[in-house]
Design an enzyme around this catalytic site. Sequence first.
Site, PDB file in Angstrom:
ATOM      1  N   TYR A 125      11.715  20.207 -17.453  1.00  0.00           N
ATOM      2  CA  TYR A 125      12.334  20.890 -18.600  1.00  0.00           C
ATOM      3  C   TYR A 125      12.075  22.376 -18.468  1.00  0.00           C
ATOM      4  O   TYR A 125      10.981  22.799 -18.110  1.00  0.00           O
ATOM      5  CB  TYR A 125      11.707  20.385 -19.911  1.00  0.00           C
ATOM      6  CG  TYR A 125      12.157  21.156 -21.126  1.00  0.00           C
ATOM      7  CD1 TYR A 125      13.245  20.731 -21.881  1.00  0.00           C
ATOM      8  CD2 TYR A 125      11.502  22.334 -21.513  1.00  0.00           C
ATOM      9  CE1 TYR A 125      13.669  21.447 -22.998  1.00  0.00           C
ATOM     10  CE2 TYR A 125      11.923  23.058 -22.618  1.00  0.00           C
ATOM     11  CZ  TYR A 125      13.011  22.614 -23.354  1.00  0.00           C
ATOM     12  OH  TYR A 125      13.428  23.325 -24.447  1.00  0.00           O
ATOM     13  N   GLU A 213      18.621  26.385 -22.475  1.00  0.00           N
ATOM     14  CA  GLU A 213      17.815  25.175 -22.330  1.00  0.00           C
ATOM     15  C   GLU A 213      18.384  24.338 -21.198  1.00  0.00           C
ATOM     16  O   GLU A 213      19.531  23.897 -21.270  1.00  0.00           O
ATOM     17  CB  GLU A 213      17.798  24.362 -23.626  1.00  0.00           C
ATOM     18  CG  GLU A 213      16.852  23.178 -23.541  1.00  0.00           C
ATOM     19  CD  GLU A 213      16.802  22.357 -24.819  1.00  0.00           C
ATOM     20  OE1 GLU A 213      17.849  21.838 -25.243  1.00  0.00           O
ATOM     21  OE2 GLU A 213      15.696  22.225 -25.376  1.00  0.00           O
TER      22      GLU A 213
END
Length: 403
Positions: A125, A213
Site C-alpha cells: 500500500y 492512493e
Amino acid sequence: MNIHEYQAKELLKGYGVRIQEGIVADTPEAALEAAKKLNAETGTSWYVIKAQIHAGGRGKGKVKETDSNGVVLAKKLEDVPEKAKNILGGTLVTIQTGAEGKKVNKILVAEDVYYPGASEPKEYYLSILLDRAKGSNVIMASTEGGMDIEEVAEKHPEKIIKEWVDPKIGLQGFQARKVAFKLGLEGNAFKEMVKFITSLYNAYIGSDASQFEINPVLKTSDDKILAVDAKVNLDDNALYRHKDLADLRDLAEEDPLEVEAGKSGLNYVKLDGNVGCMVNGAGLAMATMDMIKLSGGEPANFLDVGGGANATTVEAGFRIILQDPNVKAILINVFGGIVRCDRIANGVVEAYKSIGNIPVPIIVRLQGTNAEEGARIIDESGLKVSSAITLKEAAEKVRAAIS
Ligand code: GDP
Ligand code: MN
C-alpha cells in the site's frame, strides 16, 4: 476533483511511474480489440477487466444486474467480450458506493501482472497526501497492500509507515530509501520501489494533487514494482493551472444537482434531511444547519449562495432545493452586509413569483442592513413566505412548519 483509474494511470505514466498497462473500452467489442492490442504490446494472455467508477472496493463489489464482480480475470481472449458485457452498463455496488451503486460506463482492460515466476507476487500500500496539521506532505506505506487501509490503521497501526516531506525541500533520496527499506525490500525490488516512490511524488507535486492512493502497489514475481490501482484526487483550486487535467472531469460521476448548482455559481452539497436551506457564507450555512437540527429538523442540504444574493441566485437555489422530494420546508438565512435586506427580500419575492407555485412553506430570516424593511416586504408579499429576524424566531417557525 476525482478522476478514473485509467486516467490516473495515464497521469502517473507520464511521470515515469510504472503501471499495470491497460486500455479503456466502452463496448464488449472494443474490450476484445483492447485485449488483442495488449497481447501484442505486452505479451500478456490473461486480462483483467476493471469497472471504471469513482469508488473503490470494486474487486469485492457486485454488479446488481449480473452478479459479476467489478474486477474480473479473463484467462482466454474469447472470454473478454462476455465478461466485459457483464460489467458494462450495469450498476456496481461496493462498500464505497452505498446501496444504490454506480452505473458503469467504461471498463479498463488491463494486462495480468500476477503471473507466476521466481517469487510470489506481493501487494503493498502506498499513498501520498497532505498533512494539514503538520503543513507538509506525507507518504504512507504498508506491507498490508490490497486490504482496506482504514482497517489496518485501526488494528495494526504499527504496520503503517509514515514519512513526512517538507514541501519547501521536496522528497530527499534517503526518504524514499527509508520507506523501501521499512517495507522489507531488497535487491532490484528495493531500487524499483525507490524509483517508484520518487516518480510518484513528482507526479503528486506536478499535478497539484491533494491525495494519491495506490492500493495495491505490486511487486511482481520478477521484482518489478508497479501500480495496479490508482486513486487520484486533484486540488480543485489548482485546476486552472492544469487545463488538460481539468478536462478529465466526468460529470456523470457527480451528483446531478451539485453539477447544476455549480453552473449557477452556487456551492451546494446534498444531504438527507427534510429542511432545505439557502444561506450566504459557509460559516452562516454551518450555523443554520445546526439551528435546523436544534429545531427538530434535519438539513436537506448545504447551500451557500455567496456574497451577492439576488433574484437570479435565489431562483436557482429554489429550483435545486425543490428537486429534492424530502424537503418539507425551506429556510432562507441571509445576512445583509454587502447586500441590503430589502433588496434580498425583493429578490426572494421575484424568484418565488417566477417559479410559481412552491409546495412547501418558506421562512426567510434576514438580518443586517434594513432588516425590518426586508421583513415587511416578505410579510406583505401575499405569498406562502414568512419572515423572521432573530435566529430563535426562525427556528420556531421551522419547527412549526415541519411538525
Ligand atoms: P479495487 O477493488 O476497487 O480497489 O480495485 P483494484 O484495482 O485494487 O483491484 C482489486 C483486486 O483485483 C486487486 O487487489 C487484485 O487482487 C486483483 N487484481 C488486479 N489486477 C490483477 C491482475 O493483473 N491479476 C490478478 N490475478 N488479479 C488482479
Ligand atoms: Mn484498490
